[in-house]
Design a protein around this motif. Sequence first.
Motif, mmCIF file in Angstrom:
data_model
loop_
_atom_site.group_PDB
_atom_site.id
_atom_site.type_symbol
_atom_site.label_atom_id
_atom_site.label_comp_id
_atom_site.label_asym_id
_atom_site.label_seq_id
_atom_site.Cartn_x
_atom_site.Cartn_y
_atom_site.Cartn_z
ATOM 1 N N GLY A 87 48.777 -28.450 18.052
ATOM 2 C CA GLY A 87 49.008 -27.381 19.014
ATOM 3 C C GLY A 87 49.399 -27.898 20.382
ATOM 4 N N TYR A 88 48.994 -29.109 20.712
ATOM 5 C CA TYR A 88 49.384 -29.735 21.975
ATOM 6 C C TYR A 88 50.751 -30.412 21.855
ATOM 7 C CZ TYR A 88 48.865 -32.748 26.145
ATOM 8 O OH TYR A 88 49.039 -33.388 27.349
ATOM 9 N N LEU A 89 50.974 -31.096 20.731
ATOM 10 C CA LEU A 89 52.182 -31.895 20.583
ATOM 11 C C LEU A 89 53.439 -31.050 20.391
ATOM 12 C CD1 LEU A 89 50.892 -34.781 18.296
ATOM 13 C CD2 LEU A 89 51.456 -34.902 20.729
ATOM 14 N N PRO A 122 54.448 -27.880 21.513
ATOM 15 C CA PRO A 122 55.115 -27.424 22.745
ATOM 16 C C PRO A 122 55.513 -28.569 23.661
ATOM 17 C CG PRO A 122 52.763 -26.958 22.823
ATOM 18 C CD PRO A 122 53.068 -27.385 21.431
ATOM 19 N N LEU A 123 54.766 -29.683 23.605
ATOM 20 C CA LEU A 123 55.132 -30.827 24.425
ATOM 21 C C LEU A 123 56.512 -31.348 24.040
ATOM 22 C CD1 LEU A 123 54.310 -32.913 26.533
ATOM 23 C CD2 LEU A 123 53.117 -34.179 24.756
ATOM 24 N N VAL A 124 56.784 -31.437 22.730
ATOM 25 C CA VAL A 124 58.096 -31.886 22.261
ATOM 26 C C VAL A 124 59.150 -30.784 22.446
ATOM 27 C CG1 VAL A 124 59.393 -32.613 20.229
ATOM 28 C CG2 VAL A 124 57.095 -33.528 20.634
ATOM 29 N N ALA A 125 58.773 -29.545 22.143
ATOM 30 C CA ALA A 125 59.740 -28.451 22.168
ATOM 31 C C ALA A 125 60.238 -28.133 23.568
ATOM 32 C CB ALA A 125 59.114 -27.199 21.549
ATOM 33 N N LEU A 126 59.379 -28.262 24.571
ATOM 34 C CA LEU A 126 59.725 -27.813 25.922
ATOM 35 C C LEU A 126 60.175 -28.928 26.852
ATOM 36 C CD1 LEU A 126 56.887 -25.193 26.529
ATOM 37 C CD2 LEU A 126 59.292 -24.741 26.076
ATOM 38 N N SER A 127 60.106 -30.184 26.414
ATOM 39 C CA SER A 127 60.454 -31.286 27.319
ATOM 40 C C SER A 127 61.887 -31.162 27.829
ATOM 41 C CB SER A 127 60.263 -32.626 26.602
ATOM 42 O OG SER A 127 58.905 -32.918 26.406
ATOM 43 N N ALA A 176 44.507 -22.616 23.691
ATOM 44 C CA ALA A 176 44.448 -23.316 24.975
ATOM 45 C C ALA A 176 45.227 -24.626 24.916
ATOM 46 C CB ALA A 176 42.992 -23.583 25.353
ATOM 47 N N ARG A 177 45.174 -25.292 23.769
ATOM 48 C CA ARG A 177 45.910 -26.536 23.622
ATOM 49 C C ARG A 177 47.425 -26.296 23.628
ATOM 50 N NH1 ARG A 177 44.795 -31.584 24.224
ATOM 51 N NH2 ARG A 177 45.503 -32.324 22.186
ATOM 52 N N VAL A 178 47.869 -25.175 23.065
ATOM 53 C CA VAL A 178 49.290 -24.844 23.103
ATOM 54 C C VAL A 178 49.754 -24.666 24.549
ATOM 55 C CG1 VAL A 178 51.000 -23.086 22.502
ATOM 56 C CG2 VAL A 178 49.341 -23.844 20.783
ATOM 57 N N VAL A 179 48.972 -23.914 25.329
ATOM 58 C CA VAL A 179 49.327 -23.711 26.739
ATOM 59 C C VAL A 179 49.279 -25.031 27.496
ATOM 60 C CG1 VAL A 179 48.666 -22.525 28.861
ATOM 61 C CG2 VAL A 179 48.489 -21.338 26.664
ATOM 62 N N ALA A 217 60.388 -29.545 16.006
ATOM 63 C CA ALA A 217 59.176 -30.322 16.278
ATOM 64 C C ALA A 217 58.079 -30.008 15.279
ATOM 65 C CB ALA A 217 58.687 -30.030 17.700
ATOM 66 N N THR A 218 57.932 -28.735 14.928
ATOM 67 C CA THR A 218 56.908 -28.346 13.948
ATOM 68 C C THR A 218 57.160 -29.002 12.602
ATOM 69 O OG1 THR A 218 56.604 -26.216 15.067
ATOM 70 C CG2 THR A 218 55.811 -26.395 12.805
ATOM 71 N N ALA A 219 58.415 -28.972 12.144
ATOM 72 C CA ALA A 219 58.743 -29.588 10.851
ATOM 73 C C ALA A 219 58.496 -31.087 10.877
ATOM 74 C CB ALA A 219 60.196 -29.292 10.493
ATOM 75 N N LEU A 220 58.915 -31.748 11.945
ATOM 76 C CA LEU A 220 58.767 -33.196 12.024
ATOM 77 C C LEU A 220 57.305 -33.613 12.108
ATOM 78 C CD1 LEU A 220 59.963 -36.017 12.315
ATOM 79 C CD2 LEU A 220 60.152 -35.611 14.782
ATOM 80 N N LEU A 221 56.533 -32.978 12.985
ATOM 81 C CA LEU A 221 55.137 -33.369 13.165
ATOM 82 C C LEU A 221 54.295 -33.024 11.945
ATOM 83 C CD1 LEU A 221 54.694 -32.371 16.914
ATOM 84 C CD2 LEU A 221 54.862 -34.677 15.957
ATOM 85 N N LEU A 222 54.591 -31.890 11.311
ATOM 86 C CA LEU A 222 53.881 -31.561 10.070
ATOM 87 C C LEU A 222 54.195 -32.592 8.982
ATOM 88 C CD1 LEU A 222 54.039 -27.676 9.650
ATOM 89 C CD2 LEU A 222 51.999 -29.108 9.830
ATOM 90 N N ALA A 223 55.450 -32.995 8.895
ATOM 91 C CA ALA A 223 55.827 -33.992 7.886
ATOM 92 C C ALA A 223 55.073 -35.300 8.109
ATOM 93 C CB ALA A 223 57.334 -34.234 7.934
#
Length: 459
Positions: free
Chosen positions: A50-52, A54-59, A101-104, A205-211
């Motif tokens: 949940g932290y990683l 949005p961190l990758v998606a919004l950079s 909270a971790r997403v935010v 990012a979701t697909a990559l990190l889940l993989a």
Amino acid sequence: MERNRWWPVIGCGLVVFMATLDTSIVAVALPAVERDFGARTAATQWAVLGYLIPLVALSLPAGRWLDRGGPRAALVLATGGFTLSSLAAGLAPHLAVLVAARVVQGAFAAVLFALIPLVSMRAVRPELAGRASALVMTLGPLGAVSGPALGGPIVQSWGWPWIFYINVPAGLLVIAIALASLDRDALGRPDRTFAGEALLLGAAATALLLALSLAAGRGPGWLLVAVAAVPALAGWWRTRASGPVRDLMRVPPAAGPVAAIMLNALVISLVEFLAPFYLQRVLHLSPTATSATVLAMPAAMVAAGPVGGLLGDRWGTARTAAAGTAVTALGVLLLVPVGSGLHASGLAWRLAIAGAGTGLFAGPGFAMLMAHAPPRLHGTAGAAQSLARQLGFALGPASATLAWAASGYAMTGMRTAFAVAAAAGLAALVALAAPRLAGRLRRGGHADAVRDHEPVRSP
């Protein structure tokens, strides 16, 4: 002449350390979170993802946004949001609130990582850029590798909420520094493409990190999940929003440091992940002795960081970054032949070499990127290096697990994983050197062509 302002640089160093620390420290607390909430392990992993995500998606969207905004307003906003979401994570009554909270928190961290280069590089004169970069960028890798060492004592002594509460005083201090030392400015709204760009990058990012997460726990076959990231990335690449990134990557002296930053993060995160397993499973050390040994790497990183900054300003950022990368690769190469007969001290000095190399590289590598990026793309450049570093931190442990698991978790698998890290370290050196070599070849070829076409003068 404009004076140097070191307080903003110190504030940037503090916030990048805390935001990077939060990518790794939470993993240590997951067993306690699982116990307190009565949740399954698969569910608690979302406190990390949940932290990683949005961190990758919004950079990259954040970097493009910050190319048009003011650093003071953005720093106060992003630090305030990160601090409040950290407090909410610590106070979470159940897992769903913690993940939210971790997403935010990850979303505001993305803005911070894109913003820090703008603030730190503009706070000092160009001749001190290497030292300012070293102060800030050494603390990023340090935060990543310090997570396990700091998280264990905090969780054991005070409880897992305190891994989030410690961000609150640090965040308030950074806000105070920003208000006191930076010029007043304003921050515009993101443009209409911001949400669409974030959605496409978030899906990838979701697909990559889940993989990576599933492959590390259930086998390499789960890497196929990463294929789902391809359509989202292809769609993003064809949008106008990706234009600044394409423009940046067309500048070879800027693209090289971005690749080297990602590979360096992969190296140190792989070694930091695997070293405790080696110390406890092969050398049978206690957890306390393991922590003391592994700390050799971040300690050397901190010691070498200022040296790298000073050398970068006096000897040149490109040379210093290449030297640091070579030292890191050497330290990891020395880990490849390790066996059961090695003492903890033998591992510690090898880790120290790798850490010292990263300390030498971090500041000059970043300063090299910012020096070659066009000023209109400084926000994008900062976001690109942040994204590269986060991807490296994600790829390192996954690569170590896959290589180790392929051997049935035998010693040969550990050696293979260290060999992967060494190869990545050498690839980082190539990424830094290739643009310079290509430039020399082009200049040499041009000079030869000029000589070939010069008229022959009569004596």
